[in-house]
Design a protein around this motif. Structure first.
Motif, short mmCIF file in Angstrom:
data_model
loop_
_atom_site.label_atom_id
_atom_site.label_comp_id
_atom_site.label_asym_id
_atom_site.label_seq_id
_atom_site.Cartn_x
_atom_site.Cartn_y
_atom_site.Cartn_z
N UNK A 119 -16.74 -18.55 24.62
CA UNK A 119 -17.24 -18.50 26.07
C UNK A 119 -16.56 -19.04 27.22
N UNK A 120 -15.77 -20.11 26.80
CA UNK A 120 -15.13 -20.88 27.97
C UNK A 120 -14.18 -20.10 28.29
N UNK A 121 -13.49 -19.01 27.93
CA UNK A 121 -12.38 -18.12 28.34
C UNK A 121 -13.09 -17.47 29.47
N UNK A 122 -14.41 -17.11 29.55
CA UNK A 122 -15.01 -16.32 30.67
C UNK A 122 -15.17 -17.30 31.73
N UNK A 123 -15.69 -18.59 31.67
CA UNK A 123 -15.97 -19.46 32.49
C UNK A 123 -14.47 -19.58 33.30
N UNK A 124 -13.36 -19.91 32.65
CA UNK A 124 -12.22 -20.00 33.13
C UNK A 124 -11.96 -18.95 34.23
N UNK A 125 -12.17 -17.85 33.66
CA UNK A 125 -11.64 -16.52 34.31
C UNK A 125 -12.64 -16.44 35.50
N UNK A 126 -13.74 -16.63 35.56
CA UNK A 126 -14.66 -16.65 36.67
C UNK A 126 -14.36 -17.74 37.77
N UNK A 127 -13.72 -18.89 37.40
CA UNK A 127 -13.26 -19.70 38.21
C UNK A 127 -11.83 -19.66 38.70
N UNK A 128 -11.15 -18.48 38.02
CA UNK A 128 -9.67 -18.52 38.50
C UNK A 128 -8.79 -19.10 38.04
N UNK A 161 -11.43 -8.80 25.50
CA UNK A 161 -12.47 -7.81 24.88
C UNK A 161 -13.03 -6.80 25.79
N UNK A 162 -13.63 -7.59 26.90
CA UNK A 162 -14.28 -7.07 27.88
C UNK A 162 -13.52 -5.92 28.85
N UNK A 163 -12.44 -6.55 29.07
CA UNK A 163 -11.27 -5.80 29.78
C UNK A 163 -10.56 -4.61 28.97
N UNK A 164 -10.65 -4.71 27.65
CA UNK A 164 -9.95 -3.82 26.63
C UNK A 164 -8.53 -3.55 26.79
N UNK A 165 -8.17 -4.96 27.36
CA UNK A 165 -6.33 -5.11 27.28
C UNK A 165 -6.06 -6.37 27.20
N UNK A 166 -4.67 -6.73 26.87
CA UNK A 166 -4.44 -8.20 26.51
C UNK A 166 -3.88 -8.68 27.95
N UNK A 167 -4.83 -9.26 28.58
CA UNK A 167 -4.68 -10.07 30.01
C UNK A 167 -4.30 -11.42 29.85
N UNK A 168 -5.08 -12.18 28.76
CA UNK A 168 -4.92 -13.45 28.50
C UNK A 168 -4.08 -13.40 27.25
N UNK A 169 -2.84 -14.22 27.20
CA UNK A 169 -2.25 -14.22 25.88
C UNK A 169 -2.87 -15.01 24.73
N UNK A 170 -2.86 -14.43 23.64
CA UNK A 170 -3.59 -14.91 22.62
C UNK A 170 -2.59 -15.24 21.37
N UNK A 171 -2.80 -16.21 20.66
CA UNK A 171 -1.86 -17.01 19.74
C UNK A 171 -2.86 -17.29 18.33
N UNK A 172 -2.61 -16.51 17.46
CA UNK A 172 -3.34 -16.57 16.22
C UNK A 172 -2.63 -17.12 14.95
N UNK A 173 -3.58 -17.93 14.34
CA UNK A 173 -2.75 -18.53 13.02
C UNK A 173 -1.05 -18.94 13.26
N UNK A 174 -0.32 -18.48 12.48
CA UNK A 174 1.02 -18.99 12.58
C UNK A 174 1.56 -18.74 13.77
N UNK A 175 1.14 -17.69 14.74
CA UNK A 175 1.71 -17.64 16.08
C UNK A 175 1.23 -18.91 16.93
N UNK A 176 0.04 -19.66 16.54
CA UNK A 176 0.02 -20.91 17.35
C UNK A 176 0.58 -22.05 16.98
#
Length: 228
Positions: A119-128, A161-176
């Motif tokens: 949820x913090x991702x949405x909070x950050x987005x709403x505060x720019x 998820x809400x935008x249905x596009x990769x706006x925010x970079x995501x790094x999962x598992x070994x990518x992180x």
């Protein structure tokens, strides 16, 4: 549909200068916010990479200030130790007792956030606040999710998820890794066009969430059903 309740939590936001003054930060130096954990396992799997990334970013931006709000009091010492081990300077762990009350000011003061999905991702987005999202679980958990449960999702950040596009970079598992975090973070710190592209995506996101007053509208809708 009455809107997303987070819209009501971002009313009366402090401005950047007021937030930095409250937090005792330099008014013009860049500020990095690390958001590693609300659960113990997240602290273990995410914080070392975030701390290493912060240290690497400070090589490029020597005046970079680093803030880390603690989700729980028992996280405070491990967070301090992770920052020290990575060699992060000009860093401060915000005590858990103060972190929630200072959240709006922390976000208003930040130039960039590195943190977990949630949820913090949405909070950050709403505060720019531009952000890079990462997540790791144990190798056993990842194996079970992938091979036994056949768990697959296109995105993990609520923003994407809400935008249905990769706006925010995501790094999962070994990518992180610290290096991958730095690679994604640099354009958001020193490329105005990259920052503006993410902020424009945030504006599109906000337009999908409705208008403030969500809590009141939800209460009225419920009362209408109860008294009908």
């Amino acid at each position: 549909w009455v809107g997303h309740p987070l819209l009501d939590s971002v009313r009366d936001l402090p401005d950047r200068r007021a937030a930095r003054n409250l937090l005792g930060l330099a008014p013009d130096a860049p500020v990095l916010l690390l958001l590693p954990a609300s659960r113990p396992q997240e602290l273990n799997y995410l914080m070392p990479h975030l701390a290493d990334a912060a240290a690497q970013l400070q090589v490029r931006f020597p005046d970079l200030q680093v803030l880390v709000p603690a989700g729980l009091k028992r996280f405070e010492q491990p967070l301090e130790e992770a920052l020290q081990q990575a060699g992060v300077r000009q860093a401060r762990v915000i005590a858990a007792a103060e972190a929630d009350g200072l959240k709006k000011s922390l976000f208003a003061a930040a130039d960039l956030a590195l943190g977990k999905s949630g949820t913090v991702n949405l909070e950050l987005a709403l505060q720019g606040v531009p952000q890079v999202v990462g997540y790791r679980v144990s190798r056993v958990t990842a194996f079970v999710a992938k091979h036994l449960l056949r768990f697959q999702v296109e995105h993990i950040s609520p923003v994407n998820l809400l935008l249905k596009e990769r706006l925010v970079p995501e790094l999962l598992q070994d990518q992180l890794t610290a290096e991958s975090l730095v690679e994604e973070a640099l354009p958001l710190l020193n490329n105005p066009a990259a920052r503006e592209a993410m902020l424009d995506g945030y504006r599109r996101l906000r337009a999908t969430l409705g208008n403030p007053g969500v809590t009141e509208r939800a209460a009225v809708a419920i009362l209408d059903q109860v008294t009908a």
